[in-house]
Scaffold this motif. Sequence first.
Motif, PDB file in Angstrom:
ATOM      1  N   HIS A 197      22.727  39.869  48.164  1.00  0.00           N
ATOM      2  CA  HIS A 197      22.133  39.855  46.828  1.00  0.00           C
ATOM      3  C   HIS A 197      23.065  39.149  45.836  1.00  0.00           C
ATOM      4  CE1 HIS A 197      24.495  43.623  46.877  1.00  0.00           C
ATOM      5  NE2 HIS A 197      24.713  43.364  45.606  1.00  0.00           N
ATOM      6  N   ARG A 198      22.500  38.745  44.712  1.00  0.00           N
ATOM      7  CA  ARG A 198      23.270  38.014  43.683  1.00  0.00           C
ATOM      8  C   ARG A 198      24.135  38.932  42.833  1.00  0.00           C
ATOM      9  NH1 ARG A 198      18.931  34.206  40.701  1.00  0.00           N
ATOM     10  NH2 ARG A 198      18.201  33.129  42.556  1.00  0.00           N
ATOM     11  N   GLN A 199      23.531  40.032  42.371  1.00  0.00           N
ATOM     12  CA  GLN A 199      24.264  40.918  41.460  1.00  0.00           C
ATOM     13  C   GLN A 199      23.702  42.324  41.543  1.00  0.00           C
ATOM     14  OE1 GLN A 199      23.537  38.800  37.783  1.00  0.00           O
ATOM     15  NE2 GLN A 199      21.886  40.195  37.212  1.00  0.00           N
ATOM     16  N   SER A 200      24.492  43.258  41.062  1.00  0.00           N
ATOM     17  CA  SER A 200      24.062  44.650  41.037  1.00  0.00           C
ATOM     18  C   SER A 200      24.536  45.303  39.749  1.00  0.00           C
ATOM     19  CB  SER A 200      24.616  45.408  42.241  1.00  0.00           C
ATOM     20  OG  SER A 200      26.029  45.385  42.234  1.00  0.00           O
ATOM     21  N   LYS A 201      23.818  46.348  39.362  1.00  0.00           N
ATOM     22  CA  LYS A 201      24.169  47.099  38.159  1.00  0.00           C
ATOM     23  C   LYS A 201      23.998  48.580  38.457  1.00  0.00           C
ATOM     24  CE  LYS A 201      22.814  47.800  33.353  1.00  0.00           C
ATOM     25  NZ  LYS A 201      21.902  47.394  32.280  1.00  0.00           N
ATOM     26  N   LEU A 202      25.010  49.370  38.138  1.00  0.00           N
ATOM     27  CA  LEU A 202      24.936  50.814  38.296  1.00  0.00           C
ATOM     28  C   LEU A 202      24.534  51.440  36.970  1.00  0.00           C
ATOM     29  CD1 LEU A 202      26.593  49.958  40.797  1.00  0.00           C
ATOM     30  CD2 LEU A 202      27.879  52.058  40.523  1.00  0.00           C
ATOM     31  N   PHE A 203      23.621  52.399  37.037  1.00  0.00           N
ATOM     32  CA  PHE A 203      23.179  53.141  35.859  1.00  0.00           C
ATOM     33  C   PHE A 203      23.916  54.477  35.841  1.00  0.00           C
ATOM     34  CE2 PHE A 203      19.999  49.961  36.452  1.00  0.00           C
ATOM     35  CZ  PHE A 203      19.545  49.664  35.177  1.00  0.00           C
ATOM     36  N   PRO A 204      23.802  55.245  34.764  1.00  0.00           N
ATOM     37  CA  PRO A 204      24.511  56.529  34.707  1.00  0.00           C
ATOM     38  C   PRO A 204      24.165  57.447  35.883  1.00  0.00           C
ATOM     39  CG  PRO A 204      23.713  55.942  32.534  1.00  0.00           C
ATOM     40  CD  PRO A 204      23.109  54.947  33.499  1.00  0.00           C
ATOM     41  N   LEU A 205      25.188  58.077  36.383  1.00  0.00           N
ATOM     42  CA  LEU A 205      25.090  58.991  37.517  1.00  0.00           C
ATOM     43  C   LEU A 205      24.335  60.256  37.108  1.00  0.00           C
ATOM     44  CD1 LEU A 205      26.409  59.136  40.424  1.00  0.00           C
ATOM     45  CD2 LEU A 205      28.133  60.560  39.359  1.00  0.00           C
TER      46      LEU A 205
END
Length: 153
Positions: free
Chosen positions: A87-95
Amino acid sequence: MNVRKGFAALCLLPVLAVAAPEPQPALKPADVVQMQLDALRDNDAPSPNAGIATVFRFASPPNRAQTGPLPRFTQMIREGYPDLLNHRQSKLFPLVTEADHVVQPVEIVTHKGETFRYLFMLRQYDQPQGKCWMTDGVIGRPASAESAPKMQL
């Protein structure tokens, strides 16, 4: 120093092996998920399916018992989660913390530019190196254009 001697000296330097990521007590859930995403982003570095092998190391004992051994796990990832590979990119959201586990929401953009959302479910397990966060499972779905910009659980 002449060039020939300089080259010989470089050849004698030890090759530093980069240790493959593995569960460690100091790693937080977001670290565990990010390491897995990074590995899958460059799945075939330094060898074919090295990223999938990293993800397998972070799979919890019950997860591995159900999805392993590694060749079966590899096939499952390739067939069931192909959008995570390279994949190109990833983003983590609040746990999100539940009673005895956590959920890490993630959004990825595939190499084709498609957006997908995942929920990584993690729990701590006793390992030889101590109590470590490991992945019990991953649930995914495409992120539609109509969906809200914030991750919803």
